[in-house]
Structures are given as structure tokens and as C-alpha cells.
Design a protein around this motif. Sequence first.
Motif, PDB file in Angstrom:
ATOM      1  N   ASP A 240       0.820  -1.205   0.000  1.00 29.39           N
ATOM      2  CA  ASP A 240       0.000   0.000   0.000  1.00 29.39           C
ATOM      3  C   ASP A 240       0.854   1.256   0.000  1.00 29.39           C
ATOM      4  N   GLY A 241       2.048   1.169   0.570  1.00 31.14           N
ATOM      5  CA  GLY A 241       2.966   2.295   0.622  1.00 31.14           C
ATOM      6  C   GLY A 241       4.295   1.924   0.002  1.00 31.14           C
ATOM      7  N   PRO A 242       5.378   2.502   0.517  1.00 30.19           N
ATOM      8  CA  PRO A 242       6.703   2.190  -0.018  1.00 30.19           C
ATOM      9  C   PRO A 242       7.056   0.718   0.175  1.00 30.19           C
ATOM     10  N   ILE A 243       7.806   0.176  -0.773  1.00 38.81           N
ATOM     11  CA  ILE A 243       8.282  -1.203  -0.675  1.00 38.81           C
ATOM     12  C   ILE A 243       9.457  -1.247   0.300  1.00 38.81           C
ATOM     13  N   PRO A 244       9.446  -2.158   1.272  1.00 38.79           N
ATOM     14  CA  PRO A 244      10.556  -2.214   2.230  1.00 38.79           C
ATOM     15  C   PRO A 244      11.871  -2.534   1.535  1.00 38.79           C
ATOM     16  N   PRO A 245      12.996  -2.096   2.107  1.00 34.77           N
ATOM     17  CA  PRO A 245      14.301  -2.394   1.507  1.00 34.77           C
ATOM     18  C   PRO A 245      14.591  -3.888   1.554  1.00 34.77           C
ATOM     19  N   PRO A 246      15.543  -4.358   0.736  1.00 36.34           N
ATOM     20  CA  PRO A 246      15.820  -5.809   0.677  1.00 36.34           C
ATOM     21  C   PRO A 246      16.123  -6.436   2.020  1.00 36.34           C
ATOM     22  N   ALA A 247      16.842  -5.731   2.890  1.00 32.49           N
ATOM     23  CA  ALA A 247      17.230  -6.316   4.173  1.00 32.49           C
ATOM     24  C   ALA A 247      16.040  -6.593   5.073  1.00 32.49           C
ATOM     25  N   ARG A 248      14.873  -6.033   4.762  1.00 29.19           N
ATOM     26  CA  ARG A 248      13.675  -6.267   5.565  1.00 29.19           C
ATOM     27  C   ARG A 248      12.704  -7.236   4.900  1.00 29.19           C
ATOM     28  N   ARG A 249      13.072  -7.785   3.780  1.00 31.62           N
ATOM     29  CA  ARG A 249      12.150  -8.658   3.046  1.00 31.62           C
ATOM     30  C   ARG A 249      12.413 -10.124   3.395  1.00 31.62           C
ATOM     31  N   TYR A 250      12.035 -10.486   4.594  1.00 30.35           N
ATOM     32  CA  TYR A 250      12.094 -11.891   5.014  1.00 30.35           C
ATOM     33  C   TYR A 250      10.668 -12.436   5.026  1.00 30.35           C
ATOM     34  N   VAL A 267       7.901 -29.295  12.775  1.00 37.30           N
ATOM     35  CA  VAL A 267       6.816 -29.910  13.542  1.00 37.30           C
ATOM     36  C   VAL A 267       5.513 -29.270  13.095  1.00 37.30           C
ATOM     37  N   LYS A 268       4.572 -30.099  12.688  1.00 39.93           N
ATOM     38  CA  LYS A 268       3.293 -29.582  12.200  1.00 39.93           C
ATOM     39  C   LYS A 268       2.393 -29.254  13.380  1.00 39.93           C
ATOM     40  N   GLN A 269       2.193 -27.974  13.590  1.00 38.76           N
ATOM     41  CA  GLN A 269       1.329 -27.505  14.676  1.00 38.76           C
ATOM     42  C   GLN A 269       0.257 -26.619  14.073  1.00 38.76           C
ATOM     43  N   ALA A 270      -0.996 -26.935  14.328  1.00 36.60           N
ATOM     44  CA  ALA A 270      -2.094 -26.153  13.770  1.00 36.60           C
ATOM     45  C   ALA A 270      -2.776 -25.270  14.810  1.00 36.60           C
ATOM     46  N   ASP A 271      -2.338 -25.342  16.081  1.00 33.81           N
ATOM     47  CA  ASP A 271      -3.001 -24.545  17.099  1.00 33.81           C
ATOM     48  C   ASP A 271      -2.646 -23.077  16.911  1.00 33.81           C
ATOM     49  N   GLN A 272      -3.633 -22.234  17.107  1.00 35.88           N
ATOM     50  CA  GLN A 272      -3.466 -20.810  16.846  1.00 35.88           C
ATOM     51  C   GLN A 272      -3.063 -20.085  18.129  1.00 35.88           C
ATOM     52  N   ARG A 273      -2.067 -19.264  18.009  1.00 35.64           N
ATOM     53  CA  ARG A 273      -1.582 -18.507  19.153  1.00 35.64           C
ATOM     54  C   ARG A 273      -2.488 -17.300  19.357  1.00 35.64           C
ATOM     55  N   ALA A 274      -2.876 -17.033  20.586  1.00 38.72           N
ATOM     56  CA  ALA A 274      -3.833 -15.959  20.870  1.00 38.72           C
ATOM     57  C   ALA A 274      -3.194 -14.583  20.734  1.00 38.72           C
ATOM     58  N   ASP A 275      -1.946 -14.437  21.221  1.00 44.16           N
ATOM     59  CA  ASP A 275      -1.338 -13.111  21.278  1.00 44.16           C
ATOM     60  C   ASP A 275      -0.536 -12.837  20.012  1.00 44.16           C
ATOM     61  N   PRO A 276      -0.809 -11.736  19.345  1.00 41.07           N
ATOM     62  CA  PRO A 276       0.007 -11.374  18.183  1.00 41.07           C
ATOM     63  C   PRO A 276       1.367 -10.866  18.638  1.00 41.07           C
ATOM     64  N   PRO A 277       2.344 -10.809  17.738  1.00 38.59           N
ATOM     65  CA  PRO A 277       3.655 -10.280  18.110  1.00 38.59           C
ATOM     66  C   PRO A 277       3.565  -8.793  18.448  1.00 38.59           C
ATOM     67  N   GLU A 278       4.463  -8.352  19.277  1.00 38.79           N
ATOM     68  CA  GLU A 278       4.520  -6.929  19.643  1.00 38.79           C
ATOM     69  C   GLU A 278       5.351  -6.198  18.584  1.00 38.79           C
ATOM     70  N   ILE A 279       4.700  -5.364  17.805  1.00 40.76           N
ATOM     71  CA  ILE A 279       5.373  -4.636  16.735  1.00 40.76           C
ATOM     72  C   ILE A 279       5.939  -3.344  17.315  1.00 40.76           C
ATOM     73  N   VAL A 280       7.232  -3.149  17.134  1.00 37.10           N
ATOM     74  CA  VAL A 280       7.882  -1.970  17.707  1.00 37.10           C
ATOM     75  C   VAL A 280       8.457  -1.057  16.626  1.00 37.10           C
ATOM     76  N   GLY A 281       8.276  -1.399  15.357  1.00 40.58           N
ATOM     77  CA  GLY A 281       8.813  -0.573  14.277  1.00 40.58           C
ATOM     78  C   GLY A 281       7.762  -0.297  13.223  1.00 40.58           C
ATOM     79  N   ASP A 282       8.228  -0.094  12.012  1.00 38.93           N
ATOM     80  CA  ASP A 282       7.333   0.240  10.900  1.00 38.93           C
ATOM     81  C   ASP A 282       6.420  -0.930  10.562  1.00 38.93           C
ATOM     82  N   ARG A 283       5.242  -0.580  10.083  1.00 35.60           N
ATOM     83  CA  ARG A 283       4.279  -1.576   9.616  1.00 35.60           C
ATOM     84  C   ARG A 283       4.130  -1.460   8.099  1.00 35.60           C
TER      85      ARG A 283
END
Length: 663
Positions: A240-250, A267-283
Motif C-alpha cells: 500500500d505504501g513504499p516497498i521495504p528495503p531488501p534487508a527487511r524482506r524476510y 513440527v506440524k502444529q495447527a493450534d493458533q496462538r492468541a497473542d500477536p507479536p509486539e510490533i515496535v517498528g514500521d508496519r
Amino acid sequence: MAITLNFPSTRTAGSVAIEPVPDRRALALLLLSVCLITVPHAWHIPLPLFGFFGVLAAWRAVTLYRQYGLPNRTQLTLLTLLAIALLVSQQRSFFGRDAGTAVFVVALGLKLLETRSRRDAYLVVNLAFIVAASQFLYQQSLWMAGYVLTVSGLLVVTLLSLHSATLPIGRMLKTGFAIGLHALPLALLMFVFFPRVEAPRWMWLQDQHKAVSGLTDRLEPGSISELSLSDALVFRVRFDGPIPPPARRYWRGPVYVETDGNGWRAVKQADQRADPPEIVGDRYAYTLLLEPQAQNLVYGLEMAESFGPELRRNRYYQLQVKEKPLERAEYRIVSGAEYRILPLSDQERRQALQLPQPVSGRLRDFVAGMQQEAAGPQDLIDGLLRYFRTENFYYTLTPPLMPDQPVETFLFETRRGFCSHYATALVYLLRIAGVPARVVGGYQGGEINPVGNFLEVRQADAHAWAEAWLPDKGWVRVDPTAAVAPERIERGVNVDLQIASGEVSFTSVSIGSAGDWLKRSRQLWQSIDYNWQRWVVNYNSENQAQFFRDWDIDSTFKLAQWLFASLLLVGLPLTAWLLKTRVAADRSVECYRQFCRKMAKAGVEIGYSEGALAFAERAAAAKPELAEQIERITALYIRIRYQAQSDAADLRTLKNRVRGLRI
């Protein structure tokens, strides 16, 4: 006086009328269009069945230039029985995509041999349209759509040829093109507004071979280096906005946590984790168009924070779908480039420290020496990365084989490997040191398409990196490839040169002006194909619902209003143009009216509901000196107006005869 009119000849047998036989040109066009529409199915149905169709088509082609040779009823019956036997032996069924397609192709060949009348030819054309549509069960590319549209246009020209044997080929092509243009606006309206009925996931209509075989749940030495020589497309991304630089494209994929010392397993795990990751930088918000996959993974940018309900996130922060995406699918995802994942369960710790027994004493001594110089886990990681960077390690697609003790052999002897060698060796060493770690597979980088401003990720971008758990930071990405070959992360892969040379190549290498021109041409085509896939092939019920929301169509009543208004907007101008074109095209009517006006001056007026034939008989009786001219003008007018066997020369002749009529 009797007027002789040149109607199409129709033979009769008793009281039953026999349809006229199509002329050779119409049959040749019919045979050509049928063969062209079935050619792509040579890769879809068994060779004996397609060969059987080829024999039937060749048989019919030979009979175009002979007055005999078509099979009789007995022979047709035997051919039909042979066809059924072939279908049963090759397909074992008459149902499903492949079996159904084979049935239609074989039926088309049999019907060609049975074609003796115009009605038979019409039926063959209808069957050919069905076979043409069946191509989209296998491939929905823009190339295939163009091919099917072209051959369908040839089928329309065939219909015109069946209808009018003397019509010039140029005029038939022009008329067929006009018919397509007339249908296009209505087809577009129906495509956009008609309710999208999602087909069920019929497994007999979906083939596993359509899926891209990429990363799997087993990581073996050399598995990723093999993918690095493939330019197969994995997914495309529009931000939607700028494309992230190559070093951030994992792009996160399988997480490998268990090892037997040689390979690693997810390991095949299908259970869903309740808590999303804590984002501390750009989205980054983006739309990911995923190609058909052999795994049920969606490669989201690390780290995915939010996504649609069709996706789920398991305990290893992989994005998954319930079933393998055997068709192209589009997903909306928001990811953060910097994040924290702190919780570590006891089960995760055990899995992240698992090692095969026994561990080499040389490796334990090496790790112990590194730990003595480190103040903590982070210092240990930095020391190991420094070791990779300073001890003459080489990044290569063709490392030597290491069948025994691969980690020890790689670290102390060969020191040549690909990303998976470095990532697995680092994780192995960290686990010896008691630091929870795991290997993450996925893709890194991707090539920007400047024409469409989207990112293309291919199998050659496959990558593996490590993930270590630190008490104060949680799970942290550690990529040893960045220490050995930082160009791989900062610049990305030059897919074309890497595949051509078989050696690691990065995007900074120039390929010359000719190569640049070819690359730009390919990017233009890929941009067109990307939009085709997004807006046509992937225009499903969800996309249609989003389109309706964007245009504030939130009820059936509003949808009906929009549809009615659109039909008026398209239909009224089209109707007016068609009527105008019809009046302009039908010059024979104006010529006949001029003839009637001349006869009126001679004292013979045409009646209000009097037909041309009746008026001609009455006018010839009243003016016997003009009888021959009246007969010719009337016969020619009826021929042009009501019969198929007419052309532009007939209209010119009619004009000259009416103009030359002297009262």
C-alpha cells in the motif's frame, strides 16, 4: 408469368427434407477451428485418446477433397465402441475434469466424421465451444485466454461461412469481429455484477501437479540450493505504501525444530496462538497473490500482525490456510519489520534445545571456547557470526558433499556452503551452548517490477536463517548469510544470471543493453499478467463483495438499481448504433423502394401489405414491356434480402438495374 427465384437447393427423400451439405470452404474452416481448439488438450488427456482424435480429424480432412470415404452407420458404431473402450482403459471413469474433457474431445472427432449436413456442422461448432471453455479448467493465463478467444472467433467465422457460402472471407472476419464487440459490454457487466458462485473444491477437478513444489517440511543439505536454480514464481506482492528495503524482506515459511544430525524437520502444529507479536517498528500493509502451493503455508513478511479470516497463525508464527492452496489465492496482510516475541513455553524450550546424541567432542570444545569469550547469549551469537565472517567461509550453490558429520565437516574442513548450511550450523552450535534456537525457511528479497510497482518472489529467492531466543528480547532473527555474503541480503538475487551460470549472482551485475531491453519487456508482460490474475482470474465472491462495498452497494435493491442503470447505459447506445448500422447496411431496401417509386409513376403502386413476389407478378401483368426487368430486380432483391447466397456484387447489380429502369 412465373418468376424464377434462386433459393438454396434442398433435396427431398419422400416427404422428408434433407439439409444441404456445407460447402468445402465451410467444412475446411470447421475442421481447422476444431483442431486448433483441441491442440492444447494434447498435454491434458492420454496420448492414445488424443491420437484417436487425430486419426478421426485426418480422416475427415481427406474426405474434403473426395466425394466418398465417410464411414457408414456400421463403421460409426464400431468407432464409437472403440472410443468407449479407449476411454474406459485410459481414464477408468467418465467423470472428472480429465475424463470429461477426453469424452468431449473424442465425441468431437466422431461427430466430425458424421457431419453431412449444415445441422451437423452447427452441432460440431457447439461442441467445439464447450471444448474451448474446458481449457480454463487447466490454465487461466492471459496467453490461454487470448488463444481461446482467437479460436472462438474462428468458430464464429465458421458459423458465418455455414450460413453464407458466397460471403467473402474478409467480410466474414469483419462481421465476426463486430459480433464480438457487440457482446463485450454485456459480458463485462455480467462479469462484474452477476453473483459469483464459488465452485466446490472438487478434488477430481484439481490436480496436484498444478502446485509449485517449493520448500517442504524437511530441510536437507542442498535442498534450498536446488531451488535457487529455479525461476518459478512463488508469489507477488503489492504494498500500500513504499516497498521495504531488501534487508527487511524476510518471508516466513516452515520452521524447522527437530534434527537427526543430517536433516531438519518442521513440527506440524495447527493450534493458533492468541497473542500477536509486539510490533515496535514500521508496519507494512500489502496484498499477497500466492501461486498454487504444495504446502498449506502463506509466506507473510516477518512479522505478520494482522490478516484475513481465511488465514491462521500457529505457535511458530507461520501463516497457514486450512487446505493446500491448489489455486492462486490473494491475501491481505499487515506486518511489522521490528517485533518482539517474548513467551517461551517449556515444550518450545525442549524442542529448541533438542540435539541428536552423541554430540561431537570437537564441537563441544569449540562451543565451550566461544562461550569463555562471551558475556552472554548475544555475545556468543556475535562471536559465531564473526567466526563465519573471518575464517574464510564461502557462499556457494555447489558445496561439496558431507554425508558424515555434516556440521563438523562444514565448520572445520570444507567451509563452503549455502544459506541452509550456515543457518543449520549456527542453530546446532547455539543448542550445544544451551541457547534455544531453530531454523526458519522461507524467501528473502524479491525483485521489484517497476512497471506495475509490485514485488516478484521466485524459488531462486529461497532462503534459510536462524532464530534464537534471548531472555530480554525473545525470539530474534539471526542470519549468518549476512555475515558471509552480505550482498545476498542487501542486494538480492539476480535470478536470470544465477540460473544461467549456476553460481551465486546478485542484482548489481549488469547484463547489457540487449538483456536490459528483454528484461523490461518481460517486466511489462509480468505486470499485465499480474493484473489479469488479480482482477479477472481471482475475481471471486470476496473481491466482488469488496467491489460492492467500495461503491456503496449494500443491498439487493441497490445492486438491481446499478445493474439496471448499467444495462441502460450500455444497451441504449448499443441498440441505437445497431439500428443505425442496420439501416445503413441494408441498402437493398432503399433500392427496392426506389424501384417501387418508379413503378408508381408508371401507374402501378405496391399495396400496403403486398409482398415483393406478389407485386412483381401484378406489375409484370400491367406492364408486360417491363416484365423482364421487373423479374430480375425482384429476384435479385429477394436474394439479397432473404437468402444467404449473396454478396456485395449482388447489391451493386441491384442498384444498376433499378437505376437503369426506364418508365
